[in-house]
Write an enzyme that holds these catalytic residues in place. Structure first.
Site, PDB file in Angstrom:
ATOM      1  N   ASP A  16      51.597  -5.493   4.049  1.00 34.27           N
ATOM      2  CA  ASP A  16      51.753  -6.658   4.841  1.00 34.27           C
ATOM      3  C   ASP A  16      53.324  -7.184   4.468  1.00 34.27           C
ATOM      4  O   ASP A  16      53.744  -6.917   3.261  1.00 34.27           O
ATOM      5  CB  ASP A  16      50.851  -7.937   4.190  1.00 34.27           C
ATOM      6  N   ASN A  18      56.095  -6.900   6.585  1.00 35.99           N
ATOM      7  CA  ASN A  18      57.331  -6.142   7.482  1.00 35.99           C
ATOM      8  C   ASN A  18      58.137  -7.275   8.325  1.00 35.99           C
ATOM      9  O   ASN A  18      59.219  -7.019   8.388  1.00 35.99           O
ATOM     10  CB  ASN A  18      56.656  -5.149   8.646  1.00 35.99           C
ATOM     11  N   HIS A  33      58.882  -3.250  10.901  1.00 35.70           N
ATOM     12  CA  HIS A  33      57.617  -2.142  11.092  1.00 35.70           C
ATOM     13  C   HIS A  33      58.208  -0.661  10.748  1.00 35.70           C
ATOM     14  O   HIS A  33      57.631   0.060  10.111  1.00 35.70           O
ATOM     15  CB  HIS A  33      56.982  -2.191  12.615  1.00 35.70           C
ATOM     16  N   LEU A 127      44.731  15.376  -0.338  1.00 34.18           N
ATOM     17  CA  LEU A 127      44.552  14.068  -0.267  1.00 34.18           C
ATOM     18  C   LEU A 127      43.991  13.693   1.191  1.00 34.18           C
ATOM     19  O   LEU A 127      44.193  14.337   2.176  1.00 34.18           O
ATOM     20  CB  LEU A 127      46.051  12.998  -0.357  1.00 34.18           C
ATOM     21  N   LEU A 196      41.871 -10.788   2.544  1.00 36.15           N
ATOM     22  CA  LEU A 196      41.485  -9.583   3.057  1.00 36.15           C
ATOM     23  C   LEU A 196      41.808  -9.325   4.482  1.00 36.15           C
ATOM     24  O   LEU A 196      42.096  -8.246   5.060  1.00 36.15           O
ATOM     25  CB  LEU A 196      40.079  -9.316   2.600  1.00 36.15           C
ATOM     26  N   GLU A 208      38.726  -3.616  -7.026  1.00 32.01           N
ATOM     27  CA  GLU A 208      39.659  -4.438  -7.780  1.00 32.01           C
ATOM     28  C   GLU A 208      40.559  -4.905  -6.842  1.00 32.01           C
ATOM     29  O   GLU A 208      40.928  -4.213  -5.954  1.00 32.01           O
ATOM     30  CB  GLU A 208      40.274  -3.432  -8.958  1.00 32.01           C
TER      31      GLU A 208
HETATM   32  C1  IPE Z   1      46.785  -7.779   8.069  1.00 31.17           C
HETATM   33  O1  IPE Z   1      48.122  -8.339   8.033  1.00 31.17           O
HETATM   34  C2  IPE Z   1      46.819  -6.726   8.819  1.00 31.17           C
HETATM   35  C3  IPE Z   1      47.539  -5.415   8.391  1.00 31.17           C
HETATM   36  C4  IPE Z   1      48.424  -5.468   7.532  1.00 31.17           C
HETATM   37  C5  IPE Z   1      47.560  -4.252   9.624  1.00 31.17           C
HETATM   38  P1  IPE Z   1      48.182  -9.730   8.781  1.00 31.17           P
HETATM   39  O2  IPE Z   1      49.683 -10.060   8.594  1.00 31.17           O
HETATM   40  O3  IPE Z   1      47.889  -9.477  10.261  1.00 31.17           O
HETATM   41  O4  IPE Z   1      46.930 -10.622   8.247  1.00 31.17           O
HETATM   42  P2  IPE Z   1      47.207 -12.349   8.348  1.00 31.17           P
HETATM   43  O5  IPE Z   1      47.243 -12.750   9.525  1.00 31.17           O
HETATM   44  O6  IPE Z   1      48.405 -12.937   7.488  1.00 31.17           O
HETATM   45  O7  IPE Z   1      46.105 -12.739   7.668  1.00 31.17           O
HETATM   46  C1  IPE Z   2      52.158  -6.136   8.360  1.00 26.69           C
HETATM   47  O1  IPE Z   2      53.457  -6.743   8.524  1.00 26.69           O
HETATM   48  C2  IPE Z   2      52.257  -5.049   9.408  1.00 26.69           C
HETATM   49  C3  IPE Z   2      51.118  -5.530  10.428  1.00 26.69           C
HETATM   50  C4  IPE Z   2      50.410  -6.278  10.176  1.00 26.69           C
HETATM   51  C5  IPE Z   2      50.973  -4.443  11.787  1.00 26.69           C
HETATM   52  P1  IPE Z   2      53.512  -8.241   9.139  1.00 26.69           P
HETATM   53  O2  IPE Z   2      54.151  -7.833  10.615  1.00 26.69           O
HETATM   54  O3  IPE Z   2      52.135  -9.001   9.270  1.00 26.69           O
HETATM   55  O4  IPE Z   2      54.536  -8.905   8.406  1.00 26.69           O
HETATM   56  P2  IPE Z   2      54.705 -10.458   8.170  1.00 26.69           P
HETATM   57  O5  IPE Z   2      53.385 -10.833   7.634  1.00 26.69           O
HETATM   58  O6  IPE Z   2      54.834 -11.161   9.479  1.00 26.69           O
HETATM   59  O7  IPE Z   2      55.894 -10.773   7.212  1.00 26.69           O
HETATM   60 MG    MG Z   3      51.404 -10.447   8.011  1.00 29.83          MG
END
Ligand code: IPE
Ligand code: IPE
Ligand code: MG
Length: 242
Positions: A16, A18, A33, A127, A196, A208
């Site tokens: 998370d 990006n 991304h 892996l 989660l 964990e």
């Molecule tokens: C969770 O991240 C999904 C992925 C990392 C693929 P999100 O950015 O979508 O989650 P929320 O919306 O913050 O809970």
């Molecule tokens: C995680 O990064 C990747 C995906 C959920 C696909 P985000 O795109 O959720 O990045 P933030 O949370 O907006 O920073």
């Molecule tokens: Mg996110």
């Protein structure tokens, strides 16, 4: 120092941050991304190097369809490009790739390319790299229950069979004819969010959890090793007593 004898068997990562990484730099979200794919590439290599058996990454959730069409198609494009360009190296490193989630809904050409990767690496014994793609844990559980019902109707499983945890586990995406993917020992989430977000709700019963403020594109093998070391200092009790 990481004790190689006590590595988590299965590490799962909610990648998370990006978007925030890109925003911080005044870049479009897709640049974030793209940078995230590069970070993922390094963590796959590091996992192989350390001898971790299973690495699962949460790449796209069933809720991520709420984002713009441009972002969604961009994420799939980047992912397929990653898999394509890394295929040879993944294969050489004996990595076996699997997709968790309903990936049939992504563009046809992308599905075909992903399937090529799955087929090419399916015999590999190193892996196991699992990509959670269009994955949502509630959808996964609903699908499992429906598949059990179908297999009972068709007689593949006896109607009188008792529904137990082992049966349900087998029908999840992490269930596998060649043995289930074990529950994650460690779930890492980057970017400071502590939830989660519909990831592995069944499988995480005794995982964990490790949270780090680092945004995913800045997540390095060093930070990964730091969290593995932290994991090794945890006391896992599984409801019992020492
Ligand atoms: C969770 O991240 C999904 C992925 C990392 C693929 P999100 O950015 O979508 O989650 P929320 O919306 O913050 O809970
Ligand atoms: C995680 O990064 C990747 C995906 C959920 C696909 P985000 O795109 O959720 O990045 P933030 O949370 O907006 O920073
Ligand atoms: Mg996110």
């Amino acid at each position: 120092m990481i004790d190689k004898e006590r590595l988590p068997v299965h590490v799962a990562i909610i990648m998370d941050g990006n978007g925030r990484w890109a925003a911080k730099r005044g870049l479009p979200r897709l640049a974030g991304h793209n940078a995230g794919m590069l970070a993922m590439k390094e963590i796959v290599k590091e996992s192989s190097r350390l001898g971790i058996e299973h690495l699962t990454v949460y790449a796209f959730s069933t809720e991520n369809w709420k984002r713009s069409e441009e972002e969604v198609s961009g994420i799939f494009r980047l992912l397929v490009r990653y898999v394509d360009s890394e295929l040879r190296e993944l294969h050489e490193n004996n990595v076996r790739v699997k997709i968790l989630g309903d990936y049939s809904v992504i563009p046809r050409a992308a599905v075909e390319r992903l399937e090529k990767t799955l087929a090419m690496t399916c015999e590999n014994t190193g892996l196991r790299f699992n990509i959670a793609l269009n994955y949502g844990s509630r959808a996964e559980i609903v699908r499992a229950v429906n598949r059990i019902r179908e297999d009972m109707k068709s007689g593949k499983i006896k109607e009188v069979v008792e529904i137990n945890e082992e049966l349900i586990s087998r029908y999840l995406y992490t269930g596998d004819e060649n043995g289930n993917i074990p529950d994650p020992d460690l779930i890492i989430r980057t970017s400071g969010e502590e939830r989660l977000s519909n990831f592995m709700l069944w499988q995480s019963a005794y995982s964990e959890l490790a949270f780090t403020d680092v945004l995913w594109p800045e997540f390095t093998p060093e930070e990964f090793r730091r969290l593995l070391e932290q994991y090794q200092n945890r006391d896992r009790r599984f409801g019992g007593r020492k």
